[in-house]
Structure formats: C-alpha cells, structure tokens
Design an enzyme around this catalytic site. Structure first.
Site, PDB file in Angstrom:
ATOM      1  N   CYS A  73       5.621  26.312 -27.552  1.00  0.00           N
ATOM      2  CA  CYS A  73       6.324  27.432 -28.200  1.00  0.00           C
ATOM      3  C   CYS A  73       7.531  26.823 -28.928  1.00  0.00           C
ATOM      4  O   CYS A  73       7.375  25.856 -29.665  1.00  0.00           O
ATOM      5  CB  CYS A  73       6.701  28.498 -27.179  1.00  0.00           C
ATOM      6  SG  CYS A  73       7.684  27.888 -25.782  1.00  0.00           S
ATOM      7  N   GLN A  74       8.717  27.365 -28.720  1.00  0.00           N
ATOM      8  CA  GLN A  74       9.925  26.771 -29.295  1.00  0.00           C
ATOM      9  C   GLN A  74      10.532  25.732 -28.345  1.00  0.00           C
ATOM     10  O   GLN A  74      11.019  24.697 -28.769  1.00  0.00           O
ATOM     11  CB  GLN A  74      10.956  27.872 -29.615  1.00  0.00           C
ATOM     12  CG  GLN A  74      12.347  27.393 -29.994  1.00  0.00           C
ATOM     13  CD  GLN A  74      12.439  26.770 -31.384  1.00  0.00           C
ATOM     14  OE1 GLN A  74      11.517  26.891 -32.195  1.00  0.00           O
ATOM     15  NE2 GLN A  74      13.543  26.101 -31.660  1.00  0.00           N
ATOM     16  N   THR A  75      10.477  26.027 -27.031  1.00  0.00           N
ATOM     17  CA  THR A  75      11.134  25.146 -26.055  1.00  0.00           C
ATOM     18  C   THR A  75      10.269  24.871 -24.819  1.00  0.00           C
ATOM     19  O   THR A  75      10.783  24.352 -23.829  1.00  0.00           O
ATOM     20  CB  THR A  75      12.461  25.780 -25.572  1.00  0.00           C
ATOM     21  OG1 THR A  75      12.162  27.047 -24.952  1.00  0.00           O
ATOM     22  CG2 THR A  75      13.445  25.991 -26.707  1.00  0.00           C
ATOM     23  N   HIS A  76       8.999  25.200 -24.855  1.00  0.00           N
ATOM     24  CA  HIS A  76       8.106  25.163 -23.683  1.00  0.00           C
ATOM     25  C   HIS A  76       8.664  26.016 -22.539  1.00  0.00           C
ATOM     26  O   HIS A  76       8.724  25.612 -21.390  1.00  0.00           O
ATOM     27  CB  HIS A  76       7.807  23.742 -23.203  1.00  0.00           C
ATOM     28  CG  HIS A  76       6.756  23.684 -22.128  1.00  0.00           C
ATOM     29  ND1 HIS A  76       5.702  24.589 -22.060  1.00  0.00           N
ATOM     30  CD2 HIS A  76       6.592  22.851 -21.058  1.00  0.00           C
ATOM     31  CE1 HIS A  76       4.956  24.301 -20.993  1.00  0.00           C
ATOM     32  NE2 HIS A  76       5.467  23.260 -20.375  1.00  0.00           N
ATOM     33  N   HIS A  77       9.062  27.224 -22.913  1.00  0.00           N
ATOM     34  CA  HIS A  77       9.413  28.262 -21.938  1.00  0.00           C
ATOM     35  C   HIS A  77       8.327  29.331 -21.987  1.00  0.00           C
ATOM     36  O   HIS A  77       7.624  29.569 -21.009  1.00  0.00           O
ATOM     37  CB  HIS A  77      10.802  28.821 -22.256  1.00  0.00           C
ATOM     38  CG  HIS A  77      11.054  30.188 -21.714  1.00  0.00           C
ATOM     39  ND1 HIS A  77      11.758  31.152 -22.402  1.00  0.00           N
ATOM     40  CD2 HIS A  77      10.678  30.778 -20.553  1.00  0.00           C
ATOM     41  CE1 HIS A  77      11.816  32.265 -21.692  1.00  0.00           C
ATOM     42  NE2 HIS A  77      11.161  32.072 -20.567  1.00  0.00           N
ATOM     43  N   ARG A  78       8.114  29.927 -23.167  1.00  0.00           N
ATOM     44  CA  ARG A  78       7.028  30.904 -23.315  1.00  0.00           C
ATOM     45  C   ARG A  78       5.669  30.257 -23.036  1.00  0.00           C
ATOM     46  O   ARG A  78       4.779  30.880 -22.444  1.00  0.00           O
ATOM     47  CB  ARG A  78       7.054  31.497 -24.735  1.00  0.00           C
ATOM     48  CG  ARG A  78       8.251  32.402 -24.987  1.00  0.00           C
ATOM     49  CD  ARG A  78       8.347  32.826 -26.439  1.00  0.00           C
ATOM     50  NE  ARG A  78       8.905  31.800 -27.301  1.00  0.00           N
ATOM     51  CZ  ARG A  78       9.101  31.956 -28.620  1.00  0.00           C
ATOM     52  NH1 ARG A  78       8.747  33.079 -29.218  1.00  0.00           N
ATOM     53  NH2 ARG A  78       9.628  30.978 -29.331  1.00  0.00           N
ATOM     54  N   SER A  79       5.514  29.006 -23.434  1.00  0.00           N
ATOM     55  CA  SER A  79       4.234  28.326 -23.204  1.00  0.00           C
ATOM     56  C   SER A  79       4.063  27.887 -21.757  1.00  0.00           C
ATOM     57  O   SER A  79       3.002  27.389 -21.383  1.00  0.00           O
ATOM     58  CB  SER A  79       4.068  27.132 -24.158  1.00  0.00           C
ATOM     59  OG  SER A  79       5.150  26.231 -24.072  1.00  0.00           O
TER      60      SER A  79
END
Length: 276
Positions: free
Chosen positions: A235-241
């Site tokens: 994602c943007q920061t590998h939080h949503r992903s």
C-alpha cells in the site's frame, strides 16, 4: 487448565477465542489505530501495542521493517516465547493486526491467529470487555529474520516486473492507484500492479469481518491474482496491506509476500518506473 499449546485457526471467531481466554500459552495483542479504543474496552487479558513499534521509524523508509534488535526488544517486552500462540486484533478491520502477524511470520514465529473483525466484531457478539490494562510477563526473545522470503525488497521487485509468475496487489485507494491523489514525488502505481482497495476485503455489514471467501477469490482472480502465482501486496506504508497479506493467506494463497517499503519508498525515488 490445559498445558498444551492451543491449535487455533488463522482466522479466529470471537466465540472460539472466548473459550481460550485463560490459556497460559495465549498472548492476545490489541494493536489499534486509535489508542483510546484499547482504553475504552478490550478483550480481557489483551496487551496494548503501539503500532509504531512495528515500523523502523526513521531513515529514508520509516515504514520499513524494524531492526532485529528492535524486534527482539519489542517481543521480549510483550512476553513472546517460542511456545506462545499470538492472537492479534485491532479497531480498523485488520490492517495493523495483519502487519503484526506478518512481522511474526518474518521472524519465523508461526503460532498466530487474527480475531476476525477485531474489537468491532468482539463487541457486536456481546463478548466481555475489560478496561484494565494488561501487563505481560517479559521474556528474552531473540528475533531474527528467519523467514526473509515473506518480504520482497525494492531491488528484487524491480528485477521481476516482467515476470509472468509474479502478480502485484496494490491495496491503496483507486485514486492513489490512478495517480490522482497521494503525497509522494511520483503518483500512480507499480507497472503491472492491479488494484483492490483493502476496504473491499472487509464486510462493513458484518462488523469488519473478512468478506465471503468465495466472493473475494472471484474478485482477485478476475484481476489476475490467481493462486498459481507469487502474490506481492503493498500500500503506502505496508499498513493497509497487512490486511491484504493476511486475507490472501486465509484464502489459501500459498505464496504471498509483502513489500514493506510500499509506495512510500517506490513513489519517492527517481529509479522506479511508474504507471498511471
């Protein structure tokens, strides 16, 4: 009380967790987006984890993986042992919980579960809540990147953009994917990546539990994210992903990896190709 380590599924429902709350081998970790979620009521016995501890916190890519020393300190504070079964949850449908479980996978600790729907589903099911902070018994946990293949680094991704055996799942919003929104030097997406917003993975009508598996698999396969491929999600920061990595595992994808640098790294460099 059983002294055996519980055999719990990857995706755990609240009724099953409620039967294991007193299990000494269980470490329940609440990693909320909003800290006040924990304070206002959490799963009894759950310890609080500040999600920022799952990120490097500094450097060119502050959302990258923390050092082995930092992870050793973190998991020692949390009381992790090789025999511990971790149950993670959050207040947002699985992003931070997924990032935590992915981090455990990275250090080779595979005894873990996700409380499906997190605190929203737990509350909706009428399960007990505690407002008393839980204090873990510290351990001496030595974390090492024992399973590095669960992550993919920018260099490997660059080399494999034309690899037909690799498929990239971009978990950001449609606007970010199309390059009309974002806070990066470059806007758009990794060439060849396909988009399914992480919010589409959770069921808003069922307290943010994972959506129907068959429906999700159909939507992923329609985008070319098939089970015979190596799936990379970001994602943007590998939080949503964190959620999309976890969901793919739950759906039976055997070879799913995450790109911890995510768009924060890719979209802020001059040597990374971008599509709009």
């Amino acid at each position: 009380m059983s002294s055996e380590i519980p055999q719990l599924p990857l995706i755990l429902d609240s009724a099953t967790l409620s039967r294991h709350l007193e299990d000494p081998h269980l470490l329940i970790i609440d990693v909320p987006l909003k800290p006040e979620s924990y304070e206002s009521g959490h799963v009894p016995g759950a310890v609080f984890l500040d999600a920022r501890r799952l990120l490097a916190g500094s450097g060119e890519v502050p959302n990258d993986v923390p050092s082995e020393a930092a992870l050793s300190a973190l998991f020692s504070e949390l009381g992790l042992t090789p025999e511990t079964h971790v149950v993670a949850y959050d207040d947002e449908g699985g992003g931070w919980a997924g990032r935590l479980l992915w981090t455990l996978e990275l250090i080779g600790h595979r005894r873990y579960s996700y409380l499906n729907g997190g605190i929203h589903a737990w509350r909706a099911d009428g399960q007990p809540l505690s407002t008393t902070p839980a204090s873990p018994t510290p351990s001496e946990y030595e974390a090492a990147y024992l399973n590095p293949q669960v992550q993919i680094r920018r260099e490997e991704l660059l080399e494999r953009l034309d690899d037909p055996a690799l498929a990239i799942w971009d978990a950001r919003s449609d606007e970010e994917y199309r390059g009309v929104k974002g806070d990066n030097r470059q806007l758009g997406h990794i060439p060849g990546a396909v988009n399914l917003d992480w919010l589409e993975v959770m069921d808003k009508g069922r307290d943010l539990r994972l959506r129907d598996y068959a429906e999700l698999v159909t939507e992923l396969e329609a985008r070319g994210l098939t089970q015979d491929k190596e799936i990379v999600t970001h994602c943007q920061t590998h939080h949503r992903s964190g959620l999309t990595w976890l969901a793919a595992k739950a759906l039976g994808y055997d070879n799913v990896r995450a790109y911890p640098g995510s768009w924060k790294e890719w979209g802020n460099r001059d040597d990374t190709p971008v599509e709009k």
